[in-house]
Design an enzyme around this catalytic site. Structure first.
Site, PDB file in Angstrom:
ATOM      1  N   GLU A  56       4.784  15.100  35.976  1.00 30.51           N
ATOM      2  CA  GLU A  56       5.275  15.628  34.697  1.00 30.51           C
ATOM      3  C   GLU A  56       5.248  17.154  34.605  1.00 30.51           C
ATOM      4  OE1 GLU A  56       5.058  13.303  31.026  1.00 30.51           O
ATOM      5  OE2 GLU A  56       3.429  14.659  30.510  1.00 30.51           O
ATOM      6  N   LYS A  58       4.856  19.762  32.333  1.00 27.58           N
ATOM      7  CA  LYS A  58       4.206  19.768  31.013  1.00 27.58           C
ATOM      8  C   LYS A  58       3.585  21.147  30.823  1.00 27.58           C
ATOM      9  CE  LYS A  58       0.532  16.959  28.844  1.00 27.58           C
ATOM     10  NZ  LYS A  58      -0.400  15.835  29.054  1.00 27.58           N
ATOM     11  N   LYS A 117      10.705  13.166  28.252  1.00 28.07           N
ATOM     12  CA  LYS A 117       9.453  12.874  27.575  1.00 28.07           C
ATOM     13  C   LYS A 117       9.471  13.586  26.232  1.00 28.07           C
ATOM     14  CE  LYS A 117       5.616  10.756  28.164  1.00 28.07           C
ATOM     15  NZ  LYS A 117       4.380  11.538  28.078  1.00 28.07           N
ATOM     16  N   GLU A 161       6.690   2.725  25.721  1.00 29.61           N
ATOM     17  CA  GLU A 161       5.249   3.012  25.821  1.00 29.61           C
ATOM     18  C   GLU A 161       4.439   2.204  24.815  1.00 29.61           C
ATOM     19  OE1 GLU A 161       3.942   7.191  26.249  1.00 29.61           O
ATOM     20  OE2 GLU A 161       2.692   6.761  24.499  1.00 29.61           O
ATOM     21  N   ASN A 182      -0.146   3.678  27.828  1.00 26.72           N
ATOM     22  CA  ASN A 182      -0.728   5.008  27.692  1.00 26.72           C
ATOM     23  C   ASN A 182      -2.243   4.907  27.504  1.00 26.72           C
ATOM     24  OD1 ASN A 182      -1.269   7.688  27.319  1.00 26.72           O
ATOM     25  ND2 ASN A 182       0.415   8.032  25.873  1.00 26.72           N
ATOM     26  N   GLU A 212      -0.069   5.431  32.385  1.00 23.75           N
ATOM     27  CA  GLU A 212       0.168   6.793  31.897  1.00 23.75           C
ATOM     28  C   GLU A 212      -1.116   7.448  31.404  1.00 23.75           C
ATOM     29  OE1 GLU A 212       4.324   5.520  29.579  1.00 23.75           O
ATOM     30  OE2 GLU A 212       2.865   6.808  28.606  1.00 23.75           O
ATOM     31  N   SER A 213      -1.259   8.706  31.695  1.00 22.86           N
ATOM     32  CA  SER A 213      -2.298   9.589  31.126  1.00 22.86           C
ATOM     33  C   SER A 213      -3.700   9.399  31.704  1.00 22.86           C
ATOM     34  CB  SER A 213      -2.418   9.450  29.607  1.00 22.86           C
ATOM     35  OG  SER A 213      -1.211   9.740  28.963  1.00 22.86           O
TER      36      SER A 213
HETATM   37  O1  LIG Z   1      -1.138  15.266  26.462  1.00 23.19           O
HETATM   38  C1  LIG Z   1      -1.471  15.450  25.281  1.00 23.19           C
HETATM   39  O2  LIG Z   1      -2.304  16.298  24.926  1.00 23.19           O
HETATM   40  C2  LIG Z   1      -0.843  14.628  24.189  1.00 23.19           C
HETATM   41  C3  LIG Z   1      -1.251  14.837  22.886  1.00 23.19           C
HETATM   42  C4  LIG Z   1      -0.669  14.102  21.856  1.00 23.19           C
HETATM   43  C5  LIG Z   1       0.313  13.161  22.132  1.00 23.19           C
HETATM   44  C6  LIG Z   1       0.741  12.957  23.434  1.00 23.19           C
HETATM   45  C7  LIG Z   1       0.175  13.674  24.455  1.00 23.19           C
HETATM   46  N1  LIG Z   1       0.589  13.510  25.762  1.00 23.19           N
HETATM   47  C8  LIG Z   1       1.766  12.829  26.108  1.00 23.19           C
HETATM   48  C9  LIG Z   1       1.687  12.048  27.346  1.00 23.19           C
HETATM   49  O3  LIG Z   1       2.018  10.886  27.301  1.00 23.19           O
HETATM   50  C10 LIG Z   1       1.230  12.697  28.630  1.00 23.19           C
HETATM   51  O4  LIG Z   1       1.865  13.915  28.750  1.00 23.19           O
HETATM   52  C11 LIG Z   1       1.508  11.915  29.908  1.00 23.19           C
HETATM   53  O5  LIG Z   1       1.167  10.570  29.802  1.00 23.19           O
HETATM   54  C12 LIG Z   1       0.691  12.544  31.049  1.00 23.19           C
HETATM   55  O6  LIG Z   1      -0.684  12.522  30.729  1.00 23.19           O
HETATM   56  P1  LIG Z   1      -1.747  13.392  31.511  1.00 23.19           P
HETATM   57  O7  LIG Z   1      -1.626  13.056  32.960  1.00 23.19           O
HETATM   58  O8  LIG Z   1      -3.077  12.977  30.962  1.00 23.19           O
HETATM   59  O9  LIG Z   1      -1.412  14.820  31.244  1.00 23.19           O
END
Ligand SMILES: O=C(O)c1ccccc1NCC(=O)[C@H](O)[C@H](O)COP(=O)(O)O
Length: 276
Positions: A56, A58, A117, A161, A182, A212-213
């Site tokens: 991502e 980001k 996204k 999601e 997520n 995810e995440s």
């Molecule tokens: O990433 C955040 O801080 C966030 C805060 C509020 C709502 C959504 C958020 N993230 C969106 C996502 O789904 C993530 O960018 C994506 O899954 C990647 O997650 P990560 O690997 O933990 O950065």
């Protein structure tokens, strides 16, 4: 919107900003996309011995340590060099530093599928920019089934999601075939990999399942794969927003090479010996 209770202030603010932008939008014509197949990309990575990873772009987020303002195209190219099967690009501008223009430039520069996204709340929000996959978040939409259909009509592959089994049921009933679980809970913005582990066993076999995440290490990758993830979505661990600005290619590579060769799709359901 399914429920506005229990949302972190940052998420409420994201939704308010999204609504404000869509009120200002002037009714773009419906987009028509000739999408790159996500399932082909997953298959290609698997055949080549790589973990199917959506990396991502980001620039920042409400939970990030800082901001990376590298050129999104350079970041995406480095992610593909590190073995990413697909790229996700944040297009939300006010809380994630993204833009539709960044996504359009990335999609032109790489040949893998690109996920948009964002926080798409209604059909009109889909027509901002072409992408191969489009995120729809069950928690934030009223009529998921018609949004899934509207996304497909435009040529997008909808990635739906969910955060729990109830939302999973909604996603499956709406015809979702690509589902993301997520691990970040939208009330406290905390990540817990057990979320994926608790939802994955209920996902039908023919659904492409994405964790995810909160996935940071090769051990996390193996854990999600062993719990049944066909692919993973990773932002923060690759972007590494802190001051060090580490190498994005290497950050991606150590995750795409994390499989131990034993990762199986959906673990066998444990049966009670008394049942046999
Ligand atoms: O990433 C955040 O801080 C966030 C805060 C509020 C709502 C959504 C958020 N993230 C969106 C996502 O789904 C993530 O960018 C994506 O899954 C990647 O997650 P990560 O690997 O933990 O950065």
């Amino acid at each position: 919107m399914n429920s506005e209770t229990d949302l972190a202030p940052a998420v409420e603010s994201i939704l308010a900003a999204t609504r404000e932008r869509s009120a200002e939008a002037s009714g773009d014509d419906p987009i028509s996309v000739d999408a790159r197949s996500f399932s082909d990309a997953v298959e290609r990575a698997t055949v080549n011995g790589r973990v199917p990873l959506i990396a991502e772009v980001k620039p920042t987020s409400p939970t990030a340590d800082g901001t990376r303002d590298d050129d999104p195209v350079e970041l995406a190219k480095r992610m593909v060099e590190g073995g990413a099967a697909a790229i996700s690009v944040l297009t939300e501008p006010t809380h994630f530093g993204g833009s539709p223009e960044a996504l359009a430039r990335v999609r032109e520069a790489v040949d893998v599928p690109v996920l948009r996204k964002d926080f798409v709340l209604e059909e009109a929000g889909m027509d901002l920019v072409e992408a191969d996959l489009l995120l729809l978040i069950v928690r934030f939409v009223d009529d998921l089934e018609s949004l899934v259909e509207a996304a497909r009509d435009r040529g997008f592959q909808p990635l739906v999601e969910v955060h729990d089994r109830h939302e999973l049921e909604t996603a499956i009933d709406a015809g979702a075939t690509i589902v993301g679980v997520n691990n970040r809970d939208l009330a406290r913005l905390e990540v817990d990999l057990e979320t994926f582990e608790s939802v994955a066993p209920a996902v039908p076999e023919d659904v492409t399942l994405i964790a995810e995440s909160g996935i940071s290490t090769p051990a996390d990758v193996r854990r999600m794969r062993q719990a049944g993830a066909d692919a993973l979505l990773v932002g923060s661990a690759i972007m590494d927003h802190g001051e060090r600005e580490t190498n994005v290619t290497e950050n991606t590579r150590r995750l795409t090479r994390a499989d131990d060769g034993d990762a199986s799709r959906r673990p066998e359901t444990t049966t009670n010996e008394d049942d046999s």
